[in-house]
Design a protein around this motif. Structure first.
Motif, PDB file in Angstrom:
ATOM      1  N   ASP A  75       4.782   0.252   8.682  1.00 33.80           N
ATOM      2  CA  ASP A  75       4.365   1.633   8.861  1.00 33.80           C
ATOM      3  C   ASP A  75       4.991   2.469   7.752  1.00 33.80           C
ATOM      4  N   ASP A  76       4.799   3.749   7.829  1.00 32.39           N
ATOM      5  CA  ASP A  76       5.267   4.666   6.799  1.00 32.39           C
ATOM      6  C   ASP A  76       6.721   4.413   6.401  1.00 32.39           C
ATOM      7  N   GLY A  77       7.016   4.655   5.135  1.00 37.61           N
ATOM      8  CA  GLY A  77       8.367   4.484   4.637  1.00 37.61           C
ATOM      9  C   GLY A  77       8.406   4.659   3.130  1.00 37.61           C
ATOM     10  N   PHE A  78       9.300   3.913   2.477  1.00 41.98           N
ATOM     11  CA  PHE A  78       9.481   4.023   1.036  1.00 41.98           C
ATOM     12  C   PHE A  78       9.536   2.650   0.395  1.00 41.98           C
ATOM     13  N   LEU A  79       9.169   2.591  -0.869  1.00 41.61           N
ATOM     14  CA  LEU A  79       9.247   1.378  -1.672  1.00 41.61           C
ATOM     15  C   LEU A  79       9.951   1.752  -2.959  1.00 41.61           C
ATOM     16  N   SER A  80      10.982   0.994  -3.321  1.00 42.05           N
ATOM     17  CA  SER A  80      11.659   1.266  -4.588  1.00 42.05           C
ATOM     18  C   SER A  80      11.751  -0.013  -5.411  1.00 42.05           C
TER      19      SER A  80
ATOM     20  N   LEU B 186       9.796   4.817  -7.441  1.00 47.80           N
ATOM     21  CA  LEU B 186       9.983   5.125  -6.023  1.00 47.80           C
ATOM     22  C   LEU B 186       8.634   5.615  -5.520  1.00 47.80           C
ATOM     23  N   ALA B 187       8.145   5.053  -4.419  1.00 43.47           N
ATOM     24  CA  ALA B 187       6.836   5.428  -3.884  1.00 43.47           C
ATOM     25  C   ALA B 187       6.918   5.603  -2.376  1.00 43.47           C
ATOM     26  N   VAL B 188       6.020   6.416  -1.856  1.00 42.21           N
ATOM     27  CA  VAL B 188       5.898   6.600  -0.411  1.00 42.21           C
ATOM     28  C   VAL B 188       4.958   5.518   0.106  1.00 42.21           C
TER      29      VAL B 188
ATOM     30  N   ARG C 232       0.852  -1.191   0.000  1.00 43.87           N
ATOM     31  CA  ARG C 232       0.000   0.000   0.000  1.00 43.87           C
ATOM     32  C   ARG C 232       0.888   1.241   0.000  1.00 43.87           C
ATOM     33  N   THR C 233       0.646   2.115  -0.966  1.00 42.85           N
ATOM     34  CA  THR C 233       1.351   3.394  -1.016  1.00 42.85           C
ATOM     35  C   THR C 233       0.346   4.496  -0.692  1.00 42.85           C
ATOM     36  N   VAL C 234       0.831   5.716  -0.561  1.00 46.47           N
ATOM     37  CA  VAL C 234      -0.077   6.830  -0.268  1.00 46.47           C
ATOM     38  C   VAL C 234      -1.015   7.089  -1.445  1.00 46.47           C
ATOM     39  N   GLU C 235      -0.693   6.585  -2.621  1.00 50.52           N
ATOM     40  CA  GLU C 235      -1.546   6.752  -3.804  1.00 50.52           C
ATOM     41  C   GLU C 235      -2.435   5.540  -4.051  1.00 50.52           C
ATOM     42  N   GLY C 236      -2.342   4.519  -3.219  1.00 49.78           N
ATOM     43  CA  GLY C 236      -3.157   3.324  -3.366  1.00 49.78           C
ATOM     44  C   GLY C 236      -2.309   2.068  -3.388  1.00 49.78           C
ATOM     45  N   GLN C 237      -2.980   0.940  -3.528  1.00 51.95           N
ATOM     46  CA  GLN C 237      -2.294  -0.358  -3.531  1.00 51.95           C
ATOM     47  C   GLN C 237      -1.592  -0.586  -4.861  1.00 51.95           C
ATOM     48  N   ILE C 238      -0.415  -1.231  -4.804  1.00 50.41           N
ATOM     49  CA  ILE C 238       0.349  -1.495  -6.016  1.00 50.41           C
ATOM     50  C   ILE C 238       0.819  -2.942  -6.024  1.00 50.41           C
ATOM     51  N   GLY C 239       0.789  -3.541  -7.179  1.00 49.84           N
ATOM     52  CA  GLY C 239       1.312  -4.886  -7.378  1.00 49.84           C
ATOM     53  C   GLY C 239       2.550  -4.819  -8.246  1.00 49.84           C
TER      54      GLY C 239
END
Length: 86
Positions: A65-70, A42-44, A26-33
């Protein structure tokens, strides 16, 4: 088929790492696969569950919890302020 090299880390330790066929987060813009061959990004990360599907079909889940996904060249890195296996 290519595999993803995934690592899930919290601020103080590595939670899980290994090969996977898919990652859902889950990112701040929605779920991603994410599948092998995904475009670099790079996503929050938003607070929620990160689901990793292994090449065998087995699933690993972590609460993050909050963080980053690359994503870069089939490498997925998830860095969260806090994370634990579900």
């Amino acid at each position: 088929m290519a595999a993803l090299n995934v690592s899930v880390v919290s601020a103080d330790r590595e939670i899980w790492s290994g090969e996977a066929s898919m990652v859902v987060a889950r990112t701040v813009e929605g779920q991603i696969g994410i599948l092998p061959g995904h475009e670099p990004m790079l996503a929050v990360l938003a607070t929620g569950e990160v689901r990793v599907t292994l090449p065998s079909g087995e699933k690993v889940a972590a609460n993050a919890d909050d963080g980053f996904l690359s994503v870069q060249s089939n490498v997925v890195q998830i860095v969260a302020s806090r994370a634990s296996l579900s």
